[in-house]
Design a protein around this motif. Structure first.
Motif, short mmCIF file in Angstrom:
data_model
loop_
_atom_site.label_atom_id
_atom_site.label_comp_id
_atom_site.label_asym_id
_atom_site.label_seq_id
_atom_site.Cartn_x
_atom_site.Cartn_y
_atom_site.Cartn_z
N ASP A 266 0.82 -1.22 0.00
CA ASP A 266 0.00 0.00 0.00
C ASP A 266 0.85 1.27 0.00
O ASP A 266 0.33 2.36 -0.26
CB ASP A 266 -0.90 0.04 1.24
CG ASP A 266 -2.07 -0.92 1.15
OD1 ASP A 266 -2.57 -1.13 0.04
OD2 ASP A 266 -2.50 -1.45 2.19
N LEU A 267 2.11 1.14 0.33
CA LEU A 267 2.95 2.31 0.51
C LEU A 267 3.38 2.91 -0.81
O LEU A 267 3.61 2.20 -1.80
CB LEU A 267 4.19 1.94 1.33
CG LEU A 267 3.90 1.40 2.75
CD1 LEU A 267 5.20 0.95 3.41
CD2 LEU A 267 3.19 2.45 3.59
N SER A 313 -7.59 -4.32 -4.52
CA SER A 313 -6.37 -3.58 -4.82
C SER A 313 -6.66 -2.41 -5.76
O SER A 313 -6.11 -1.32 -5.60
CB SER A 313 -5.35 -4.52 -5.46
OG SER A 313 -4.11 -3.88 -5.66
N THR A 314 -7.54 -2.64 -6.73
CA THR A 314 -7.91 -1.57 -7.67
C THR A 314 -8.61 -0.43 -6.96
O THR A 314 -8.36 0.75 -7.26
CB THR A 314 -8.83 -2.13 -8.78
OG1 THR A 314 -8.21 -3.23 -9.41
CG2 THR A 314 -9.15 -1.06 -9.81
N VAL A 318 -3.94 0.33 -4.75
CA VAL A 318 -3.26 1.12 -5.78
C VAL A 318 -3.56 2.61 -5.64
O VAL A 318 -2.63 3.44 -5.69
CB VAL A 318 -3.61 0.59 -7.19
CG1 VAL A 318 -3.16 1.58 -8.26
CG2 VAL A 318 -2.96 -0.77 -7.41
N PRO A 319 -4.83 3.02 -5.43
CA PRO A 319 -5.08 4.45 -5.24
C PRO A 319 -4.33 5.04 -4.05
O PRO A 319 -3.84 6.17 -4.12
CB PRO A 319 -6.60 4.51 -5.01
CG PRO A 319 -7.14 3.31 -5.70
CD PRO A 319 -6.09 2.26 -5.51
N ASN A 320 -4.23 4.27 -2.96
CA ASN A 320 -3.52 4.78 -1.78
C ASN A 320 -2.05 4.99 -2.10
O ASN A 320 -1.46 6.02 -1.75
CB ASN A 320 -3.69 3.83 -0.61
CG ASN A 320 -3.07 4.38 0.66
OD1 ASN A 320 -3.49 5.41 1.17
ND2 ASN A 320 -2.05 3.70 1.17
N SER A 321 -1.42 4.03 -2.76
CA SER A 321 -0.02 4.18 -3.11
C SER A 321 0.20 5.35 -4.06
O SER A 321 1.14 6.14 -3.89
CB SER A 321 0.51 2.88 -3.74
OG SER A 321 1.87 3.01 -4.08
N GLY A 331 0.48 -3.10 -5.72
CA GLY A 331 -0.75 -3.87 -5.79
C GLY A 331 -0.68 -5.08 -4.86
O GLY A 331 0.39 -5.55 -4.49
N SER A 332 -1.85 -5.59 -4.49
CA SER A 332 -1.88 -6.66 -3.48
C SER A 332 -1.51 -8.03 -4.04
O SER A 332 -1.39 -8.99 -3.29
CB SER A 332 -3.27 -6.74 -2.84
OG SER A 332 -4.23 -7.17 -3.79
#
Length: 367
Positions: A266-267, A313-314, A318-321, A331-332
């Motif tokens: 997530d980072l 993840s979508t 991904v938005p958080n990263s 992505g997860s």
């Protein structure tokens, strides 16, 4: 349905591919089933929010009128809701008595957050991600990120509830024992840091299991830190657990163990976060990251569990990263090989210490 002819492209000498009617009907039925369960996700969430599942957990046969009286809700809505849950297979229906029943096996999944099989939190997350669909559509076009703090607030509790059974089932029995000597060190007493701690569920579980160790949880999200701190106080753990609002590359101190529970991917800068963790390790210290299990090849992740991870993840990971400076957006389902390489880029000797049905345990040490 019959497809008799496919139009040709204007000016082209070739026709569009022929339609296989059997394949069309099979896919149509598949999508129809998916949309039915997608629509019911909101109703399943309401069953949780309004206490319907918990009331039905006694497994006694009930009518809509009986359930309305027991829950203080409107009978006409319940009549339709009960029918929908029976159609979904969540409730059983007795046509002779016109009663509905929640089997105890289903109650373990839908009505008890502390059950090792609990999955009701996923519906809270589904509703929360749907609430940000317009924002996500904008991000798809612009490439912008969506920070964790910008998500619908139900994401925070929904995600915590989704992962809680994994912590309860695996943290002490599978994940920690996979790292040589770690359990014994925790029992003796060490300093532990949880990066991206969220609401602090695994941190608090560890503090209860290992009273000789000391724990710090860090997260940039102020509301998560507030709630984690309140939970620690309520459970009488404030003497050995504290939570601090700080980014993954800004905390101070020295630690024997740095943990990342479903947070590394997530980072925005996972390499930088691991490099910072390495710099904060005491001699003999170890970094342990728990990540969703994934094969290294996309084609090997194309199954229902992979769908769950890719979809979440979508919408979330991904938005958080991408909302952060570097925006690596792993992505997860990054895969073990790629994650081990991230450890190597951070100057750590990384390896997969264990792989379970749902997770991979990654261990990193200084050379």
């Amino acid at each position: 349905m019959t497809i008799t002819e496919q139009p040709t492209t204007h000016g082209s000498k070739t026709s569009a591919p022929a339609i296989d009617e059997g394949a069309l009907m099979a896919f149509l039925q598949q999508v129809a089933g998916h949309q039915a369960f997608a629509l019911n996700a909101t109703l399943a969430y309401l069953g949780d929010r309004l206490g319907l599942w918990r009331t039905l957990a006694d497994s006694r046969p009930t009518t809509s009128a009986d359930l309305a009286e027991r829950t203080g809700t409107a009978e006409r809505y319940l009549r339709e809701w009960l029918a929908a849950q029976a159609a979904a297979g969540y409730l059983s229906y007795d046509p002779a008595n016109q009663t509905f029943r929640l089997p105890p096996e289903h109650a373990a999944v839908l009505a008890d957050d502390d059950s090792p099989a609990a999955l009701i939190g996923c519906f809270e997350t589904i509703v929360a991600t749907a609430a940000t669909a317009d924002r996500l559509a904008h991000a798809f076009v612009t490439g912008e990120g969506i920070g964790w703090h910008e998500q619908d607030p139900r994401v925070f509790s929904g995600v915590e509830r989704f992962f809680r059974p994994l912590y309860a089932n695996s943290l002490l029995t599978e994940w920690l024992p996979a790292v040589d000597g770690l359990v014994a060190r925790l029992e003796a007493g060490i300093d532990v840091l949880d990066v991206g701690c969220g609401l602090g569920t695994p941190t608090l579980q560890l503090a209860e299991a290992f009273p000789n160790s000391r724990f710090v949880g860090v997260d940039y999200h102020a509301e998560s830190i507030r709630r984690a701190t309140a939970t620690a106080s309520r459970r009488g753990l404030s003497d050995r657990v504290r939570f601090v609002q700080v980014d993954a590359e800004e905390y101070t101190g020295t630690f024997d163990l740095v943990l990342m529970f479903d947070a590394l991917h997530d980072l925005g800068d996972p390499v930088g976060a691991l490099r910072h963790a390495a710099a904060r390790l005491a001699p003999g210290g170890v970094v342990v990251a728990i990540e969703p299990a994934a094969a290294d090849r996309l084609e090997d992740n194309l199954h229902p569990l992979g769908l769950s991870w890719y979809a979440s993840s979508t919408a979330l990971c991904v938005p958080n990263s991408l909302s952060q400076d570097v925006g690596a957006a792993l992505g997860s389902q990054a895969g073990t090989a790629r994650l081990v390489d991230v450890f190597a880029q951070a100057g750590l000797r990384g390896r997969a210490a264990a792989t379970t049905m749902f997770n991979v345990v990654l261990e990193g040490r200084l050379p």
